[in-house]
Design a protein around this motif. Structure first.
Motif, PDB file in Angstrom:
ATOM      1  N   CYS A 135       0.801  -1.244   0.032  1.00  0.00           N
ATOM      2  CA  CYS A 135      -0.008  -0.122   0.158  1.00  0.00           C
ATOM      3  C   CYS A 135       0.890   1.298  -0.075  1.00  0.00           C
ATOM      4  O   CYS A 135       2.055   1.087   0.321  1.00  0.00           O
ATOM      5  N   GLU A 136       0.235   2.368  -0.247  1.00  0.00           N
ATOM      6  CA  GLU A 136       0.748   3.728   0.028  1.00  0.00           C
ATOM      7  C   GLU A 136       0.907   3.840   1.643  1.00  0.00           C
ATOM      8  O   GLU A 136       0.219   3.179   2.362  1.00  0.00           O
ATOM      9  N   ALA A 137       1.814   4.776   1.812  1.00  0.00           N
ATOM     10  CA  ALA A 137       2.085   4.930   3.336  1.00  0.00           C
ATOM     11  C   ALA A 137       0.956   5.165   4.236  1.00  0.00           C
ATOM     12  O   ALA A 137       0.670   4.671   5.267  1.00  0.00           O
ATOM     13  N   ARG A 138      -0.202   6.150   3.719  1.00  0.00           N
ATOM     14  CA  ARG A 138      -1.073   6.298   4.473  1.00  0.00           C
ATOM     15  C   ARG A 138      -2.075   5.082   4.552  1.00  0.00           C
ATOM     16  O   ARG A 138      -2.746   4.907   5.607  1.00  0.00           O
ATOM     17  N   GLU A 139      -2.012   4.331   3.433  1.00  0.00           N
ATOM     18  CA  GLU A 139      -3.149   3.176   3.512  1.00  0.00           C
ATOM     19  C   GLU A 139      -2.652   2.061   4.436  1.00  0.00           C
ATOM     20  O   GLU A 139      -3.402   1.272   4.762  1.00  0.00           O
ATOM     21  N   VAL A 140      -1.774   2.290   4.620  1.00  0.00           N
ATOM     22  CA  VAL A 140      -1.197   1.236   5.561  1.00  0.00           C
ATOM     23  C   VAL A 140      -1.673   1.318   7.155  1.00  0.00           C
ATOM     24  O   VAL A 140      -2.265   0.405   7.575  1.00  0.00           O
ATOM     25  N   GLU A 141      -1.724   2.611   7.477  1.00  0.00           N
ATOM     26  CA  GLU A 141      -2.309   2.817   8.895  1.00  0.00           C
ATOM     27  C   GLU A 141      -3.824   2.803   8.671  1.00  0.00           C
ATOM     28  O   GLU A 141      -4.500   2.354   9.600  1.00  0.00           O
ATOM     29  N   THR A 142      -4.417   3.089   7.644  1.00  0.00           N
ATOM     30  CA  THR A 142      -5.793   3.114   7.384  1.00  0.00           C
ATOM     31  C   THR A 142      -6.133   1.503   7.264  1.00  0.00           C
ATOM     32  O   THR A 142      -7.340   1.300   7.894  1.00  0.00           O
ATOM     33  N   SER A 143      -5.450   0.798   6.783  1.00  0.00           N
ATOM     34  CA  SER A 143      -5.967  -0.804   6.718  1.00  0.00           C
ATOM     35  C   SER A 143      -5.837  -1.393   7.870  1.00  0.00           C
ATOM     36  O   SER A 143      -6.912  -2.262   8.458  1.00  0.00           O
ATOM     37  N   VAL A 144      -4.851  -0.871   8.840  1.00  0.00           N
ATOM     38  CA  VAL A 144      -4.912  -1.488  10.539  1.00  0.00           C
ATOM     39  C   VAL A 144      -6.191  -0.717  11.196  1.00  0.00           C
ATOM     40  O   VAL A 144      -6.849  -1.537  11.845  1.00  0.00           O
ATOM     41  N   VAL A 145      -6.198   0.644  10.940  1.00  0.00           N
ATOM     42  CA  VAL A 145      -7.259   1.056  11.892  1.00  0.00           C
ATOM     43  C   VAL A 145      -8.843   0.249  11.222  1.00  0.00           C
ATOM     44  O   VAL A 145      -9.458   0.061  12.356  1.00  0.00           O
ATOM     45  N   ASN A 146      -8.855   0.284  10.038  1.00  0.00           N
ATOM     46  CA  ASN A 146     -10.324  -0.360   9.604  1.00  0.00           C
ATOM     47  C   ASN A 146     -10.403  -1.975   9.793  1.00  0.00           C
ATOM     48  O   ASN A 146     -11.366  -2.373   9.697  1.00  0.00           O
ATOM     49  N   GLY A 147      -9.133  -2.219  10.462  1.00  0.00           N
ATOM     50  CA  GLY A 147      -9.354  -3.842  10.594  1.00  0.00           C
ATOM     51  C   GLY A 147      -9.333  -4.778   9.514  1.00  0.00           C
ATOM     52  O   GLY A 147      -9.074  -6.032   9.529  1.00  0.00           O
ATOM     53  N   ARG A 148      -8.722  -4.324   8.363  1.00  0.00           N
ATOM     54  CA  ARG A 148      -8.466  -5.099   7.203  1.00  0.00           C
ATOM     55  C   ARG A 148      -7.187  -5.982   7.195  1.00  0.00           C
ATOM     56  O   ARG A 148      -6.858  -6.913   6.662  1.00  0.00           O
ATOM     57  N   SER A 149      -6.198  -5.385   8.176  1.00  0.00           N
ATOM     58  CA  SER A 149      -4.952  -5.836   8.344  1.00  0.00           C
ATOM     59  C   SER A 149      -4.664  -6.288   9.809  1.00  0.00           C
ATOM     60  O   SER A 149      -4.873  -5.105  10.544  1.00  0.00           O
ATOM     61  N   LEU A 150      -4.187  -7.051  10.325  1.00  0.00           N
ATOM     62  CA  LEU A 150      -3.675  -7.482  11.719  1.00  0.00           C
ATOM     63  C   LEU A 150      -2.617  -6.361  12.026  1.00  0.00           C
ATOM     64  O   LEU A 150      -2.622  -5.776  13.086  1.00  0.00           O
ATOM     65  N   VAL A 151      -1.587  -6.118  10.950  1.00  0.00           N
ATOM     66  CA  VAL A 151      -0.545  -5.224  11.346  1.00  0.00           C
ATOM     67  C   VAL A 151      -0.196  -4.625  10.074  1.00  0.00           C
ATOM     68  O   VAL A 151      -0.547  -5.267   8.849  1.00  0.00           O
ATOM     69  N   GLY A 152       0.531  -3.534  10.464  1.00  0.00           N
ATOM     70  CA  GLY A 152       1.267  -2.737   9.193  1.00  0.00           C
ATOM     71  C   GLY A 152       2.583  -2.696   9.442  1.00  0.00           C
ATOM     72  O   GLY A 152       3.083  -2.605  10.617  1.00  0.00           O
ATOM     73  N   LEU A 153       3.388  -2.372   8.179  1.00  0.00           N
ATOM     74  CA  LEU A 153       4.915  -2.131   8.429  1.00  0.00           C
ATOM     75  C   LEU A 153       4.798  -0.950   7.336  1.00  0.00           C
ATOM     76  O   LEU A 153       4.592  -0.957   6.015  1.00  0.00           O
ATOM     77  N   GLY A 154       5.202   0.188   8.102  1.00  0.00           N
ATOM     78  CA  GLY A 154       5.282   1.492   7.294  1.00  0.00           C
ATOM     79  C   GLY A 154       5.774   2.729   7.994  1.00  0.00           C
ATOM     80  O   GLY A 154       6.897   2.243   9.024  1.00  0.00           O
ATOM     81  N   VAL A 155       5.734   3.996   7.784  1.00  0.00           N
ATOM     82  CA  VAL A 155       6.251   4.985   8.189  1.00  0.00           C
ATOM     83  C   VAL A 155       5.085   6.097   8.654  1.00  0.00           C
ATOM     84  O   VAL A 155       4.083   6.085   8.102  1.00  0.00           O
ATOM     85  N   SER A 156       5.392   6.883   9.607  1.00  0.00           N
ATOM     86  CA  SER A 156       4.179   7.818   9.860  1.00  0.00           C
ATOM     87  C   SER A 156       5.045   8.992  10.774  1.00  0.00           C
ATOM     88  O   SER A 156       5.907   8.729  11.656  1.00  0.00           O
ATOM     89  N   ARG A 157       4.587  10.137  10.311  1.00  0.00           N
ATOM     90  CA  ARG A 157       4.871  11.496  11.404  1.00  0.00           C
ATOM     91  C   ARG A 157       3.863  11.768  12.123  1.00  0.00           C
ATOM     92  O   ARG A 157       4.050  12.539  13.387  1.00  0.00           O
ATOM     93  N   HIS A 158       2.524  11.308  11.887  1.00  0.00           N
ATOM     94  CA  HIS A 158       1.605  11.899  12.641  1.00  0.00           C
ATOM     95  C   HIS A 158       0.845  10.670  13.026  1.00  0.00           C
ATOM     96  O   HIS A 158      -0.195  10.364  12.229  1.00  0.00           O
ATOM     97  N   GLN A 159       1.051  10.155  14.236  1.00  0.00           N
ATOM     98  CA  GLN A 159       0.209   8.971  14.514  1.00  0.00           C
ATOM     99  C   GLN A 159      -1.056   8.820  14.819  1.00  0.00           C
ATOM    100  O   GLN A 159      -1.225  10.006  15.400  1.00  0.00           O
ATOM    101  N   LEU A 160      -1.769   8.142  14.393  1.00  0.00           N
ATOM    102  CA  LEU A 160      -3.217   7.901  14.479  1.00  0.00           C
ATOM    103  C   LEU A 160      -3.584   7.347  16.049  1.00  0.00           C
ATOM    104  O   LEU A 160      -3.004   6.464  16.527  1.00  0.00           O
ATOM    105  N   ARG A 161      -4.507   8.032  16.637  1.00  0.00           N
ATOM    106  CA  ARG A 161      -5.177   7.145  17.821  1.00  0.00           C
ATOM    107  C   ARG A 161      -5.766   5.955  17.564  1.00  0.00           C
ATOM    108  O   ARG A 161      -6.196   5.638  16.400  1.00  0.00           O
ATOM    109  N   GLY A 162      -5.650   4.998  18.491  1.00  0.00           N
ATOM    110  CA  GLY A 162      -6.154   3.661  18.375  1.00  0.00           C
ATOM    111  C   GLY A 162      -4.963   2.814  17.840  1.00  0.00           C
ATOM    112  O   GLY A 162      -5.197   1.562  17.827  1.00  0.00           O
ATOM    113  N   LEU A 163      -4.000   3.289  17.390  1.00  0.00           N
ATOM    114  CA  LEU A 163      -2.856   2.484  17.000  1.00  0.00           C
ATOM    115  C   LEU A 163      -1.798   2.331  17.869  1.00  0.00           C
ATOM    116  O   LEU A 163      -1.378   3.678  18.525  1.00  0.00           O
ATOM    117  N   ASP A 164      -0.896   1.298  17.946  1.00  0.00           N
ATOM    118  CA  ASP A 164       0.379   1.508  18.422  1.00  0.00           C
ATOM    119  C   ASP A 164       1.691   1.563  17.614  1.00  0.00           C
ATOM    120  O   ASP A 164       1.575   0.762  16.588  1.00  0.00           O
TER     121      ASP A 164
END
Length: 313
Positions: A135-164
């Motif tokens: 995925c694109e970098a943003r989509e990795v986080e979205t995929s984990v937030v939406n529950g489509r993926s158990l985990v993501g491997l990516g990069v993030s500057r602005h970490q999202l609530r609900g994610l570790d």
């Protein structure tokens, strides 16, 4: 309605259609023809008594009931997988579907331990299915937030609530040009002082590829020429543009090394035009409690210590 096995299959097909952006796009993922997909979608709409989407010449678009059904489908399918995983764990077995979202080109990084984690997990449970989405970098986080993926491997500057976020290693990025670009020949040897002015002039004129990592410009603060006439959303796209000889752009060192070793790419003032991105293991605070998710997270963390961690420093 009472949910039966056939309904779960139809819901999985519907989720795939939505995530692929249409019936035709879902053919390769589902490995069935468009007419069959359309028939299954119609069957689901009849079962639910809802119009889930608009499809035709104007393209694919979810209706409001379709959006609600999509979110509810994700939750239901996650619960089904968590149930199967929990029951299997009671027999000291791991079972279920491992879904991983990752940014592209990670496979070329020797520090990436995903393959080793998969192998270790496979040894712990023979009844595990693996699904990896690039995925694109943003989509990795979205995929984990939406529950489509158990985990993501990516990069993030602005970490999202609900994610570790668990740091794995740093990815080093440098600025590259290719054969055919005016900077390439100038960089063949060490740039003499007499050529420094020419180098600065060429850099000022060179068009830098804008990537999907929107944070890059603020992080680099490199003063280069971002005209937005070249945009890419993956590293592979950036590589294509650099190879044209018309643009310069940033790429991970491990990915660009293929062309560097062949003498096709050259780094531009690596001591000046470089930056690091922390690669993170991204997990959901709510979904990481299942035995399969816990095992996956445990293996990914395990294979990224020791030699991998030494490479960071």
């Amino acid at each position: 309605m009472q949910v039966q096995d056939v309904d779960l299959r139809l819901l999985r097909i519907f989720v795939a259609i939505v995530e692929c952006g249409g019936l035709s796009a879902a053919e390769s993922r589902l490995n069935i023809g468009r007419s069959t997909i359309s028939s299954h979608l119609s069957d689901l709409e009849v079962r639910l008594g809802l119009k889930l989407c608009k499809r035709g010449r104007s393209g694919f678009e979810l209706t409001e009931p379709g959006r609600v059904t999509y979110q509810a489908s994700l939750e239901l399918l996650q619960q089904c997988e968590a149930f199967a995983s929990t029951v299997a764990s009671s027999k000291n077995e791991l079972s279920g579907r491992v879904t991983i979202a990752t940014i592209d080109t990670m496979v070329s990084d020797p520090r990436c331990g995903v393959a080793r984690a998969i192998s270790a997990l496979k040894a712990r449970g023979g009844n595990i299915q693996f699904d990896i989405q690039v995925c694109e970098a943003r989509e990795v986080e979205t995929s984990v937030v939406n529950g489509r993926s158990l985990v993501g491997l990516g990069v993030s500057r602005h970490q999202l609530r609900g994610l570790d976020y668990y740091p794995l290693h740093n990815e080093y990025n440098y600025l590259y040009c290719a054969q055919g670009h005016p900077l390439f020949e100038l960089l063949e040897d060490d740039v003499a002082e007499s050529d420094s002015a020419k180098l600065e002039a060429l850099l000022a004129e060179a068009e830098v590829i804008t990537s999907n990592y929107l944070r890059d410009k603020e992080v680099r603060n490199d003063g280069l020429n971002y005209q937005n006439s070249a945009i890419a959303y993956h590293d592979e796209g950036i590589a294509h543009l650099i190879l044209s000889g018309e643009f310069i752009g940033y790429l991970p060192e491990h990915y660009a090394s293929y062309w560097v070793d062949k003498g096709i790419f050259r780094a531009i003032q690596a001591e000046k035009y470089a930056y690091q991105i922390p690669v993170m293991l991204i997990t959901s605070k709510s979904n990481s409690a299942s035995p399969l998710a816990e095992a996956l997270i445990e293996e990914i963390k395990r294979v990224h210590v020791g030699d991998d961690q030494k490479l960071i420093g």
